[in-house]
Design a protein around this motif. Sequence first.
Motif, short mmCIF file in Angstrom:
data_model
loop_
_atom_site.label_atom_id
_atom_site.label_comp_id
_atom_site.label_asym_id
_atom_site.label_seq_id
_atom_site.Cartn_x
_atom_site.Cartn_y
_atom_site.Cartn_z
N VAL A 78 0.55 -1.19 -0.49
CA VAL A 78 -0.14 0.14 0.32
C VAL A 78 1.06 1.29 0.04
CG1 VAL A 78 -1.43 1.69 1.05
CG2 VAL A 78 -1.70 -1.41 1.43
N ARG A 79 2.00 1.47 1.03
CA ARG A 79 2.75 1.89 1.04
C ARG A 79 3.55 2.84 -0.38
NH1 ARG A 79 6.42 0.27 4.03
NH2 ARG A 79 7.81 -0.07 3.30
N ARG A 80 4.19 2.07 -1.29
CA ARG A 80 5.04 2.24 -2.31
C ARG A 80 3.64 2.12 -3.76
NH1 ARG A 80 9.56 -2.51 -2.10
NH2 ARG A 80 10.85 -1.05 -1.05
N GLN A 81 2.99 1.40 -3.35
CA GLN A 81 1.28 2.21 -4.14
C GLN A 81 1.12 3.51 -3.72
OE1 GLN A 81 -2.20 -0.26 -4.00
NE2 GLN A 81 -1.97 -0.14 -6.39
N LEU A 82 1.34 4.34 -3.05
CA LEU A 82 0.81 5.20 -2.55
C LEU A 82 1.85 6.17 -2.73
CD1 LEU A 82 -1.43 7.47 -1.09
CD2 LEU A 82 0.26 6.77 1.16
N ILE A 83 2.99 6.20 -2.93
CA ILE A 83 4.22 6.79 -3.16
C ILE A 83 4.15 7.29 -4.91
CG2 ILE A 83 6.57 7.36 -3.38
CD1 ILE A 83 6.80 6.26 -0.61
N GLN B 59 1.17 6.59 -6.91
CA GLN B 59 0.49 7.38 -7.82
C GLN B 59 0.32 8.85 -7.11
OE1 GLN B 59 -3.12 5.17 -5.39
NE2 GLN B 59 -2.97 3.75 -7.29
N LEU B 60 0.56 9.38 -6.02
CA LEU B 60 0.77 10.66 -6.17
C LEU B 60 1.80 11.03 -6.49
CD1 LEU B 60 1.51 10.91 -1.89
CD2 LEU B 60 -0.28 12.15 -2.78
N ASN B 61 2.70 10.30 -6.62
CA ASN B 61 3.84 10.70 -7.85
C ASN B 61 3.65 11.18 -9.54
OD1 ASN B 61 6.79 11.49 -6.66
ND2 ASN B 61 6.81 9.36 -6.99
N GLU B 62 2.28 10.13 -9.85
CA GLU B 62 1.92 10.39 -11.09
C GLU B 62 0.28 11.46 -10.98
OE1 GLU B 62 0.38 7.88 -14.17
OE2 GLU B 62 2.61 8.36 -13.14
N LEU B 63 -0.05 11.29 -9.84
CA LEU B 63 -1.04 13.10 -9.36
C LEU B 63 -0.17 14.02 -9.54
CD1 LEU B 63 -3.71 13.85 -8.26
CD2 LEU B 63 -2.73 14.59 -6.37
N GLU B 64 0.89 14.43 -8.96
CA GLU B 64 2.21 15.42 -9.48
C GLU B 64 2.19 15.68 -10.47
OE1 GLU B 64 3.57 17.36 -6.13
OE2 GLU B 64 4.68 18.76 -7.77
N LYS C 164 0.97 14.85 -13.52
CA LYS C 164 -0.13 14.36 -14.27
C LYS C 164 -1.40 15.58 -14.64
CE LYS C 164 0.04 9.94 -16.75
NZ LYS C 164 -0.91 8.53 -16.73
N ILE C 165 -1.60 15.71 -12.93
CA ILE C 165 -2.83 16.69 -12.79
C ILE C 165 -2.55 18.07 -13.23
CG2 ILE C 165 -4.16 17.61 -10.98
CD1 ILE C 165 -5.25 14.83 -11.69
N SER D 72 -5.42 9.57 -12.38
CA SER D 72 -4.76 9.35 -11.24
C SER D 72 -5.37 10.12 -9.95
CB SER D 72 -4.13 10.93 -11.57
OG SER D 72 -4.34 11.86 -12.14
N LEU E 121 -6.10 6.66 -6.65
CA LEU E 121 -5.12 7.40 -6.04
C LEU E 121 -6.53 7.37 -4.58
CD1 LEU E 121 -2.50 8.39 -3.90
CD2 LEU E 121 -3.49 10.76 -4.70
N THR F 9 -6.73 3.52 -3.69
CA THR F 9 -5.92 3.60 -2.35
C THR F 9 -5.91 4.19 -1.05
OG1 THR F 9 -3.70 3.62 -4.58
CG2 THR F 9 -2.67 3.74 -2.37
N ARG G 231 1.55 19.21 -0.95
CA ARG G 231 1.93 17.28 -1.97
C ARG G 231 2.90 17.24 -1.83
NH1 ARG G 231 -0.73 19.77 -6.41
NH2 ARG G 231 1.19 19.95 -7.33
N ILE H 279 5.30 13.64 -0.58
CA ILE H 279 5.33 13.20 -1.13
C ILE H 279 6.97 12.48 -0.55
CG2 ILE H 279 6.75 12.63 -3.68
CD1 ILE H 279 4.02 14.10 -4.69
N GLU I 10 9.83 5.51 3.46
CA GLU I 10 10.41 4.37 2.70
C GLU I 10 11.68 3.75 2.86
OE1 GLU I 10 8.70 2.83 1.34
OE2 GLU I 10 10.13 1.36 0.28
#
Lengths: 199, 199
Positions: free
Chosen positions: A37-42, A44-49, A51-52, B5, B9, B12, B38, B42, B49
């Motif tokens: 969960v932790r790695r997925q969260l990191i 997906q937060l990077n994805e958000l950063e 792409k959004i 995204s 997120l 998760t 944000r 991150i 981690e």
Amino acid sequence: MYPDSIKNLAETIARLPSIGKRQALRLIFYLIRNQDVRRQLIQQLNELEKKIKICERCFLPFEGPGQLCHICSNPSRIQNIIAIVEKEIDVFSIEQTNSFKGTYHILSHLIDPSDINSYNTLRLDQLEKRVRRLPQQIADEIIIAISPTTEGDLTAMYLERKLKNLAKKISRIGRGIPTGGEIEFADAETLKNALSNRR
Amino acid sequence: MYPDSIKNLAETIARLPSIGKRQALRLIFYLIRNQDVRRQLIQQLNELEKKIKICERCFLPFEGPGQLCHICSNPSRIQNIIAIVEKEIDVFSIEQTNSFKGTYHILSHLIDPSDINSYNTLRLDQLEKRVRRLPQQIADEIIIAISPTTEGDLTAMYLERKLKNLAKKISRIGRGIPTGGEIEFADAETLKNALSNRR
């Protein structure tokens, strides 16, 4: 007492809305125990950063090319009908109804009468500029789609006065009995509004 | 409906304890609006981690060299007195009292009577191995420091039976009126325990 990486992260998480210090710590220990969960969260937060983006016109977060969201850049949406909403989630709620063909303006928050600054951060300058760039330099209709709470009503009154020269018509979303709701259990104010809102 | 995204997120974040889908979305839109929070989040999750390890002996998360936490690796802590706690936060709570000089074992969760698997994931094998490696191959005392709730009591009973050969003495933390609490408002069970726990 806590290791630095836990303490610092807890302080940041406790800044998020409706999360306290204690819940922040519980979340962190959950993340420590659950590597996946932790790695997925990191990730997906990077994805958000990455792409959004925020729509330059209505302030809706979006992914994809250009500076406008998929609503503002859609030629079949009516640009001179603008619904003003409090927050991003409200746009998605209204979109789900498939019954609105105009565009949006996201305030980001309501007026807090104890915070004078909250009157000035509703992005109304941007709204005015946007309206002045319309072919007629005035909107056909501005729909104030704000929840009928105390702060919502205050904000709506302020907007009606402030925006009166920006639109031929300023309206508010209808008040009444929610679908599936029972008249027996509606409070007097709701019932009064439902009656005057009859058709 | 939501951009990918955001949708991914949200799924998760909704897996985290006591956070629902709707709150997850609210948190994400808050993060989208607040770039500084944000980015800090991150960065601090990456720190976590990178730096946090889990103590091989007691399962406490820690930073620093070696495979043991600052408690287990501290020569002045008494290795053959072991307090069994439910979760990481409980260790920090007990440490704050400055009144315990032994070491810990973190179960990570309590027994859930509806989930037979929850009996087997309390890391009791590791606890046994650890005790067998003590000079006397038995602990002087195992203190069951678990909250006196229904699930806590069930877990404590199970542990008392299961661990009886691992320690000369198995104890439970005292029950009674919390400091600052009023007898008038204590429930009967608490009062009964407080009376039998007198000194």
